[in-house]
Design a protein around this motif. Structure first.
Motif, PDB file in Angstrom:
ATOM      1  N   LEU A 645       0.818  -1.216   0.000  1.00  0.00           N
ATOM      2  CA  LEU A 645       0.000   0.000   0.000  1.00  0.00           C
ATOM      3  C   LEU A 645       0.851   1.265   0.000  1.00  0.00           C
ATOM      4  O   LEU A 645       0.424   2.302  -0.513  1.00  0.00           O
ATOM      5  CB  LEU A 645      -0.926  -0.001   1.220  1.00  0.00           C
ATOM      6  CG  LEU A 645      -1.960  -1.127   1.300  1.00  0.00           C
ATOM      7  CD1 LEU A 645      -2.735  -1.039   2.603  1.00  0.00           C
ATOM      8  CD2 LEU A 645      -2.922  -1.056   0.116  1.00  0.00           C
ATOM      9  N   TYR A 669      -1.038  -4.188  -4.891  1.00  0.00           N
ATOM     10  CA  TYR A 669      -1.786  -3.212  -4.090  1.00  0.00           C
ATOM     11  C   TYR A 669      -3.213  -3.672  -3.851  1.00  0.00           C
ATOM     12  O   TYR A 669      -3.709  -3.656  -2.716  1.00  0.00           O
ATOM     13  CB  TYR A 669      -1.770  -1.873  -4.832  1.00  0.00           C
ATOM     14  CG  TYR A 669      -2.430  -0.740  -4.069  1.00  0.00           C
ATOM     15  CD1 TYR A 669      -1.654   0.195  -3.389  1.00  0.00           C
ATOM     16  CD2 TYR A 669      -3.810  -0.582  -4.049  1.00  0.00           C
ATOM     17  CE1 TYR A 669      -2.244   1.247  -2.687  1.00  0.00           C
ATOM     18  CE2 TYR A 669      -4.414   0.453  -3.356  1.00  0.00           C
ATOM     19  CZ  TYR A 669      -3.636   1.361  -2.673  1.00  0.00           C
ATOM     20  OH  TYR A 669      -4.218   2.382  -1.985  1.00  0.00           O
ATOM     21  N   TYR A 673      -5.016  -4.353  -0.245  1.00  0.00           N
ATOM     22  CA  TYR A 673      -6.126  -3.523   0.219  1.00  0.00           C
ATOM     23  C   TYR A 673      -7.352  -4.385   0.524  1.00  0.00           C
ATOM     24  O   TYR A 673      -8.019  -4.200   1.544  1.00  0.00           O
ATOM     25  CB  TYR A 673      -6.472  -2.461  -0.829  1.00  0.00           C
ATOM     26  CG  TYR A 673      -7.598  -1.570  -0.399  1.00  0.00           C
ATOM     27  CD1 TYR A 673      -7.364  -0.478   0.434  1.00  0.00           C
ATOM     28  CD2 TYR A 673      -8.904  -1.834  -0.795  1.00  0.00           C
ATOM     29  CE1 TYR A 673      -8.406   0.336   0.849  1.00  0.00           C
ATOM     30  CE2 TYR A 673      -9.954  -1.034  -0.375  1.00  0.00           C
ATOM     31  CZ  TYR A 673      -9.703   0.055   0.438  1.00  0.00           C
ATOM     32  OH  TYR A 673     -10.738   0.841   0.867  1.00  0.00           O
ATOM     33  N   GLU A 677      -9.246  -4.718   4.112  1.00  0.00           N
ATOM     34  CA  GLU A 677     -10.672  -4.386   4.222  1.00  0.00           C
ATOM     35  C   GLU A 677     -11.455  -5.555   4.824  1.00  0.00           C
ATOM     36  O   GLU A 677     -12.331  -5.370   5.676  1.00  0.00           O
ATOM     37  CB  GLU A 677     -11.223  -4.027   2.839  1.00  0.00           C
ATOM     38  CG  GLU A 677     -12.661  -3.542   2.844  1.00  0.00           C
ATOM     39  CD  GLU A 677     -12.847  -2.240   3.589  1.00  0.00           C
ATOM     40  OE1 GLU A 677     -13.928  -2.053   4.173  1.00  0.00           O
ATOM     41  OE2 GLU A 677     -11.915  -1.408   3.613  1.00  0.00           O
ATOM     42  N   PHE A 709      -3.022   1.517   5.846  1.00  0.00           N
ATOM     43  CA  PHE A 709      -4.414   1.228   5.514  1.00  0.00           C
ATOM     44  C   PHE A 709      -5.368   2.199   6.213  1.00  0.00           C
ATOM     45  O   PHE A 709      -6.261   2.774   5.571  1.00  0.00           O
ATOM     46  CB  PHE A 709      -4.745  -0.204   5.908  1.00  0.00           C
ATOM     47  CG  PHE A 709      -6.198  -0.563   5.732  1.00  0.00           C
ATOM     48  CD1 PHE A 709      -6.767  -0.651   4.477  1.00  0.00           C
ATOM     49  CD2 PHE A 709      -7.004  -0.802   6.835  1.00  0.00           C
ATOM     50  CE1 PHE A 709      -8.111  -0.965   4.306  1.00  0.00           C
ATOM     51  CE2 PHE A 709      -8.339  -1.114   6.690  1.00  0.00           C
ATOM     52  CZ  PHE A 709      -8.890  -1.200   5.419  1.00  0.00           C
ATOM     53  N   GLY A 887      -7.463   2.895  -4.388  1.00  0.00           N
ATOM     54  CA  GLY A 887      -6.911   2.557  -3.080  1.00  0.00           C
ATOM     55  C   GLY A 887      -7.825   2.844  -1.919  1.00  0.00           C
ATOM     56  O   GLY A 887      -7.454   2.597  -0.771  1.00  0.00           O
TER      57      GLY A 887
END
Length: 957
Positions: A645, A669, A673, A677, A709, A887
Motif C-alpha cells: 500500500l 496493491y 487492500y 478491508e 491502511f 486505493g
C-alpha cells in the motif's frame, strides 16, 4: 449404521442428487466435480474390483487425457481426505495395479438398501404377505429423492444404463406397492397417483389395470371403463396390438360387475400386534404453550402455513418441518406454539417425544418407536422387537390417520428416519441443534432475535415501565443477552422476581467482570447448561478434548468480531484444511455462526462459554501462546500489506525470530487492500487484545503496521489503534515505540484538520529523538510532519525550512518532496515546484507508490491552478482521483475533489464545481474532518458569476 470393518461410517446416496453424509446425517462435501464423479463410478460397483480402463472410460468417455492416471491418484487422495480415510491396508478406497475397489457396507449405500428391500418385498409377495409387501416397498420408495445421480457429470454411456436399471426397479416396486394397497382394501385416494403413473408410463399395462380396479372399487365404474378405453387406444396406437389378455379380462369383469372384484376382507394383523393394536387411542401430548410468546412471527407463519396445506395427495411423501439452532434459541418453544395453533387439523392425535439428542445418551430409534407405539395404544407385550419391525408397525398404525408428531431435540437424521410415517396425512415437526438437510419440508435456522423483538420479550416479562425507565441500561441488558430468548427470559425473570432491583442493577451484574453466564439462571434453568450440552457432544468425538473441542475453547480467545480460516489456523497452530473442517463442525453444532462464506463469528454468550472452558481446561501459557500466534499473524499481514500500500513508507522493524514469520503475502496493491478491508475489524481488535494480554510490543507494532491502511479514510481506527499502541509502548518502557505512536496520532489529528494539536504531538516526538544517534529517518519524518502543519496554518516560510531540514536527514523522500513542492507553490515559486514534482513522480512510479503519487498529482493540480493553467490542473486532479479511488483513500479523494471543483470554477463550469465541492463536503463531514468543511461551505454559498461556463469538463463519478 455401521461402517465397513473399523472404518468411519458414511452414508452414500445415489438415488437422487449425489449425497455423502456422516452417520449423523451431516453432509460431507467431496472435493471437485471429477472427484465426485470418481466416487460415484466406484459406488455404482460397490465392493468390486474396477479396472483402470473401466474407470477412465467411465470418467472421460472417449476423450481420456494423457494425465488420467495421475489425475485419478489425486482424486483418490482428495476423497480419502474428505472421508477422513487415512489410506493404507484399511483404506476405504484401495488402489492396486489392476484397478480400484471401494469398500462399502450394505447399509451405507442407498442403492444397496433399496435392492435389499426389493428382494424382501419379492419374497413377501410370493408368500402373499401384503402387509409386509406394503411396508417393504414403502421403505424402498422412501430412499428415492429424485433422478439418480442428477448432479454428477458422467458420460451418458456410464450413467444411462445404471439409471435405467434403477428406474425399472422403482417402477416394479411401485407396481407391488399398489398391488398391496388393493389387496389390503386401501383403494381410496390412490387413483390420482395411478393416473399420474399411467400418464407418465402409458405402455405399462399393470398401472392401467390397477387404476381401473381402484376406480371400480371407489364406485366409479364409468371412469374405470373409460380408463380401459384410453389404455386400449394408446396401446393400439403405439404398438399396433390389443392389450394383454389380463387387462381385457379385467375390463370384462368390470362390465358385468363381478362381485369377486369387491374390496377383500382385511387381513389378520401380525400375531405380535394383537387386538389392542387397532384400538383408536387419540394421544394429546403437546406441552403447554407459553402465554407470552413473543417474536418469531415470520418463522411461525411459515410453519403454520405449511401445516395448513390440506391438498397434498394421499400417499405423498411425508414432510418433515425442522427448526435448528443453538441452545437457548427457542426451537422447542416455537414448535410447540406452532403445534398448538394447528392441532385442530390433526384430530387423530398429537404426540410429543423428547429424543435427548444433545445428551450423552440420545434415545435409540428402537426405544423411541416403542414409546410411539405405546402412545398409539399398543400393549407392551405386543410391541415387536427390532427397529424395522417397530417402524413398519408404526407406519401401518399411522396410515390413514391425521396425526401431528413433534420430535424434540433430535441428535441426527439417523435417529429421526425410522420414526417417520410412510405417507402424507400426518405431519412431523423436528427440533435439533444440527442442520438436518436430507428431509423434505420447511427448514428454519433460528438465530438471535432482532433488537426490537428482544426488547418486546424483555418488556413482556419485566413490564414496560421498568424497561422504559432506564433505556441505556436496557440496551446493555439486551446486548449482554445477544438476542437469545432463553437468556432474555432468565434475565427478565430474575428482575421480575426482585422488585427492589432496577434495570441498571441487572445490567451491572451482567457486565461485571465476565460474570454474564453466572447471572443468567432461574430455578433449574441455566444458559451455561443449555449451551454446554453442545460442547459435551464434541468431547465424545474420537479426538476428545482436542480437535473441534480444543478449537472451540481457544477460538473463544478471539476478539468478538468475524474471522476467517487463516486467522483461526494461526491461533490454533494447525493446517488450514483441518481448521476449516473444525470450523464447519462447530457451525453445524451451532457453536459458531457463519455470516458469510469462509467467515465465522461467535454469539456473545457462546463465546463467553468458550472462554470459561478455555480457562478451566487449558493452561495460562497455552492461552497466551494462542493469542500471541493470532496477533503475530495480524502483525505480519499488516506489515506485508503496508509494503504494497505504501512501498516507500516506513515499516516497523520486526524481529526475524518472532512466531509466525512468513505468513500472509500479497501480489500487489489491490490484493493487500482487499485483505485489509476484509480483516479490518479483527486487525484493529488485535491491537487491544495484545495490549490487554501483556503482549505490549506486538500491540504497538501492529498499530504501527496498520497506518498505511487506516490513513485511507478510517480516522477512528487510526486514532484508536495508536492510542492503545501508545499505552502499550509506555507499558513496555520503549521510548522509540512511544515516539512512533505519538507521530502516528499526530498524523491522524493533522488529517482531521487540527494542525495546532498535531504540532504538540510532533514536538513530543522531537524531544524523544533529538540527540539520539541512529534516528535519522525518525527525525526526517517528524520534521516533515511539522512542516505540513505549518503549511496548513499558512506559515509557508517556516514550512519550507522544516521540509529542507527533513530532506537533510532523509533524501530523497517522495512524501517530503510533495510537501516541498506544495510550499514552493504557496510562495509563488511555481516553476521550482513543478520541477520538484517531476523528480518525485519519477521515483514514485519506479517504486509503485500509488499513495504518494496520488498526493503528488493532487499537488500538481494545485500548482497548475496557481500558474493559471486550469485545464491541465483538471487532468492532474482526475488522475489523482483515479488512484485514490482504487486505493480507497477517502480523505485524499475529498481533497482532490475540492481542487477539481476549484479548477472547474476557474474554467467557468460552476455547476461542475459545486458538484465536486458538494461531494467533498459530504465525505469530510461523514468522517468527522471539520477543518476544511467551513471553506467548502463558503465556496458553495458564494453567488455564481454571470456568463455561464466557458468550458464543460466531465466530473469523475
Amino acid at each position: 449404521m455401521n461402517g465397513y470393518g473399523g472404518m468411519v461410517a458414511v452414508r452414500f446416496g445415489l438415488l437422487g442428487s449425489f449425497v455423502v453424509e456422516d452417520a449423523g446425517g451431516t453432509p460431507r462435501p467431496v472435493g471437485t466435480p471429477k472427484a465426485r464423479a470418481l466416487l460415484a463410478v466406484l459406488l455404482m460397483r460397490p465392493d468390486t474390483l474396477v479396472s483402470w480402463d473401466t474407470v477412465k472410460t467411465a470418467m472421460w468417455g472417449n476423450s481420456i487425457p494423457a494425465t488420467a492416471r495421475a489425475s485419478l491418484h489425486n482424486h483418490v487422495a482428495r476423497i480419502r481426505r474428505d472421508l477422513d480415510d487415512g489410506g493404507g491396508t484399511e483404506s476405504r478406497i484401495q488402489v492396486a495395479p489392476v484397478g480400484f475397489r471401494l469398500r462399502v457396507a450394505e447399509d451405507e449405500l442407498d442403492v444397496s438398501r433399496f435392492d435389499g428391500f426389493l428382494c424382501r418385498a419379492r419374497a413377501a409377495r410370493l408368500a402373499k404377505d401384503w402387509t409386509a409387501v406394503e411396508a417393504l416397498t414403502g421403505s424402498a420408495l422412501a430412499l428415492w429423492r429424485g433422478e439418480p445421480l442428477s448432479d454428477v457429470a458422467l458420460p451418458d454411456t456410464e450413467r444411462g444404463p445404471f439409471v435405467r436399471r434403477l428406474e425399472e426397479a422403482r417402477l416394479q416396486v411401485l407396481e407391488w406397492r399398489y398391488e398391496a394397497d388393493l389387496h389390503l382394501g386401501r383403494h381410496q385416494g390412490i387413483a390420482a397417483e395411478l393416473g399420474e403413473l399411467v400418464a407418465a408410463h402409458p405402455l405399462r399395462e399393470t398401472f392401467h389395470g390397477q387404476l381401473m380396479l381402484a376406480l371400480h372399487r371407489s364406485g366409479r365404474q364409468a371412469d374405470a371403463l373409460l380408463a380401459y378405453d384410453t389404455a386400449r387406444r394408446t396401446i393400439r396406437s403405439e404398438l399396433g396390438v390389443d392389450p394383454e389378455p389380463g387387462l381385457v379380462e379385467l375390463h370384462r369383469r368390470i362390465l358385468r360387475l363381478d362381485p369377486a372384484l369387491a374390496v377383500p376382507a382385511p387381513q389378520d394383523p401380525p400375531a405380535a400386534v394383537g387386538a389392542s393394536a387397532s384400538t383408536a387411542r387419540v394421544p394429546h401430548q403437546l406441552p403447554s404453550a407459553i402465554a407470552d410468546f413473543t417474536g418469531r412471527e415470520d418463522e411461525l407463519g411459515r410453519i403454520v402455513g405449511e401445516l395448513a396445506v390440506t391438498d397434498r395427495p394421499e400417499g405423498a411423501t411425508v414432510l418433515v418441518h425442522r427448526v435448528s439452532g443453538g441452545g437457548g434459541m427457542g426451537k422447542t418453544t416455537l414448535m410447540v406454539q406452532a403445534a398448538h395453533q394447528i392441532r385442530a387439523r390433526f384430530p387423530d392425535g398429537q404426540i410429543f417425544l423428547d429424543l435427548g439428542g444433545m445428551t450423552t445418551m440420545p434415545m435409540p430409534p428402537e426405544t423411541a418407536l416403542g414409546l410411539l407405539l405405546r402412545s398409539l395404544g399398543v400393549a407392551p407385550e405386543e410391541v415387536p422387537g427390532g427397529v424395522q419391525a417397530r417402524s413398519a408397525l408404526f407406519r401401518s398404525l399411522v396410515a390413514g390417520r391425521r396425526m401431528l408428531i413433534l420430535l424434540d431435540d433430535a441428535g441426527d437424521a439417523a435417529q429421526v428416519r425410522p420414526l417417520l410415517p410412510g405417507a402424507a396425512g400426518s405431519a412431523v415437526l423436528v427440533t435439533s441443534r444440527r442442520r438436518l438437510v436430507s428431509f423434505p419440508g420447511v427448514r428454519i435456522d433460528l438465530g438471535a432475535l432482532p433488537d426490537h423483538e428482544a426488547h418486546r420479550l424483555l418488556s413482556s416479562i419485566v413490564g414496560e415501565e421498568r424497561v422504559a425507565a432506564h433505556p441505556e441500561a436496557t440496551a446493555e441488558v439486551l446486548r449482554a443477552c445477544g438476542g437469545m430468548p432463553l437468556a432474555l427470559r432468565l434475565a427478565g425473570s430474575r428482575l421480575a422476581a426482585r422488585p427492589a432491583w432496577s434495570v441498571r442493577d441487572l445490567a451491572h451484574r451482567l457486565n461485571n467482570h465476565g460474570r454474564v453466564l453466572r447471572e443468567l439462571y432461574a430455578d433449574d434453568l441455566h444458559v451455561r447448561t443449555a449451551l454446554q450440552m453442545s460442547y459435551e457432544l464434541l468431547l465424545q468425538e474420537p479426538t476428545g478434548p482436542a480437535g473441534p473441542a480444543r478449537a472451540f475453547r481457544l477460538l473463544g480467545l478471539m476478539p468478538s468480531v468475524a474471522f476467517g480460516v487463516e486467522a483461526a489456523a494461526a491461533l490454533l497452530e494447525c493446517d488450514g484444511l483441518s481448521v476449516e473442517d473444525w470450523l464447519e463442525a462447530l457451525v453445524d453444532a451451532h457453536l459458531l455462526e457463519s455470516p458469510a462464506p469462509g467467515r465465522y463469528q461467535f454469539h456473545c454468550l457462546v463465546q463467553a462459554l468458550a472462554r470459561e472452558l478455555a480457562k478451566e481446561t487449558d493452561t495460562e501459557e497455552e492461552r497466551l501462546r494462542a493469542v500471541e500466534r493470532l496477533v503475530t499473524w495480524s502483525l505480519r499481514g499488516a506489515d506485508a500489506a503496508t509494503a504494497r500500500l505504501a512501498p516507500a513508507g516506513r515499516r516497523v522493524p520486526l524481529e526475524p525470530g518472532e512466531p509466525g514469520e512468513g505468513g500472509v503475502s500479497f501480489d500487489g496493491y489491490d490484493a493487500a487492500y482487499a485483505w485489509c478491508e476484509r480483516e479490518r475489524e479483527l486487525l484493529v481488535a488485535c491491537v487491544r487484545l495484545a495490549h490487554e494480554s501483556g503482549l505490549h510490543a506486538l500491540a504497538w507494532k501492529t498499530a504501527a503496521s496498520l497506518w498505511a491502511f487506516v490513513r485511507l479514510g478510517r480516522g477512528d481506527d487510526w486514532f484508536g489503534t495508536h492510542t492503545v499502541g501508545l499505552a502499550a509502548a509506555r507499558a513496555e518502557g520503549d521510548e522509540r515505540a512511544e515516539a512512533w505512536m505519538l507521530n502516528g496520532i499526530g498524523n491522524q489529528v493533522m488529517q482531521a484538520g487540527r494542525p495546532d494539536e498535531a504540532i504538540a504531538y510532533y514536538r513530543q516526538v522531537l524531544r524523544i529523538h533529538e540527540g539520539t544517534e541512529g534516528r535519522d529517518l525518525e527525525m526526517a519524518a517528524v520534521l516533515n510532519n511539522i512542516g505540513t502543519c505549518c503549511t496548513e496554518l499558512g506559515d509557508h516560510r517556516s514550512a519550507l525550512g522544516y521540509y529542507r531540514e527533513s530532506l537533510v536527514w532523509e533524501s530523497p523522500s517522495t512524501a517530503t518532496m510533495n510537501n516541498l513542492a506544495d510550499t514552493l507553490a504557496n510562495l509563488g515559486r511555481l516553476d521550482e515546484a513543478l520541477g520538484v514534482l517531476d523528480e518525485a513522480e519519477r521515483t514514485q512510479r519506479a517504486a509503485g507508490d500509488r499513495v504518494s503519487l496520488a498526493i503528488g498529482l493532487r499537488i500538481r493540480g494545485d500548482v497548475l491552478r496557481g500558474a493559471r493553467r486550469p485545464a491541465e490542473a483538471v487532468e492532474a486532479y482526475r488522475k489523482a482521483l483515479a488512484l485514490q479511488r482504487q486505493g480507497g483513500d477517502l480523505h485524499g479523494e475529498a481533497l482532490s475533489l475540492t481542487g477539481l471543483g476549484d479548477a472547474l470554477d476557474d474554467l467557468g463550469d460552476r455547476a461542475g464545481a459545486e458538484a465536486c465541492w458538494g461531494r467533498a463536503l459530504v465525505s469530510l463531514e461523514r468522517r468527522g474532518y471539520v477543518g476544511r468543511t467551513g471553506e467548502l461551505r463558503k465556496r458553495l454559498a458564494a453567488p455564481r458569476t454571470a456568463g455561464g461556463p466557458r468550458e464543460q469538463v466531465d466530473i469523475p463519478a
